[in-house]
Design an enzyme around this catalytic site. Sequence first.
Site, PDB file in Angstrom:
ATOM      1  N   CYS A   1      47.187  37.790  33.862  1.00  0.00           N
ATOM      2  CA  CYS A   1      47.705  39.080  34.319  1.00  0.00           C
ATOM      3  C   CYS A   1      47.412  39.331  35.792  1.00  0.00           C
ATOM      4  O   CYS A   1      48.106  40.119  36.434  1.00  0.00           O
ATOM      5  CB  CYS A   1      47.148  40.202  33.467  1.00  0.00           C
ATOM      6  SG  CYS A   1      45.356  40.333  33.512  1.00  0.00           S
TER       7      CYS A   1
ATOM      8  N   ARG B   1      46.334  36.593  38.159  1.00  0.00           N
ATOM      9  CA  ARG B   1      46.183  35.408  39.002  1.00  0.00           C
ATOM     10  C   ARG B   1      47.166  34.330  38.587  1.00  0.00           C
ATOM     11  O   ARG B   1      47.607  34.280  37.452  1.00  0.00           O
ATOM     12  CB  ARG B   1      44.768  34.854  38.945  1.00  0.00           C
ATOM     13  CG  ARG B   1      44.429  34.209  37.607  1.00  0.00           C
ATOM     14  CD  ARG B   1      43.076  33.511  37.586  1.00  0.00           C
ATOM     15  NE  ARG B   1      42.017  34.485  37.638  1.00  0.00           N
ATOM     16  CZ  ARG B   1      40.819  34.264  38.156  1.00  0.00           C
ATOM     17  NH1 ARG B   1      40.531  33.103  38.644  1.00  0.00           N
ATOM     18  NH2 ARG B   1      39.905  35.207  38.168  1.00  0.00           N
TER      19      ARG B   1
END
Length: 83
Positions: A26, A28
Site C-alpha cells: 500500500c 511502497r
Amino acid sequence: PGRLSGALERLRAELAPAECVLLSTCNRTELYVAGGDHTGDELIALLRRVHGDDGAAADDAHFEERRCGAAVAHLFRVAAGLE
C-alpha cells in the site's frame, strides 16, 4: 492486480536475462534484480516508465539502493512485516 502483472511482464522483458522481484504494498514499490549490469539510475528510470511516472514527481519519491546481502535481508524484513 492486473496492472501489477503487466508491470512484472514488462520488467521481465526489459531486464532479461536478469531475474527480478517486484514487491508492491500500500505504501511502497520495490524492485529487486539479480544478474545483468544495470545501474541503480537505469533501474529507477525503468521502474518509473513501467509505473507510468514521467519523472514529474521526483521530489516526492524516495529511492534506495541496496546490494547483495543487504538487499536480501531487506526483502525478508519487508516480507515479514518488519519494515
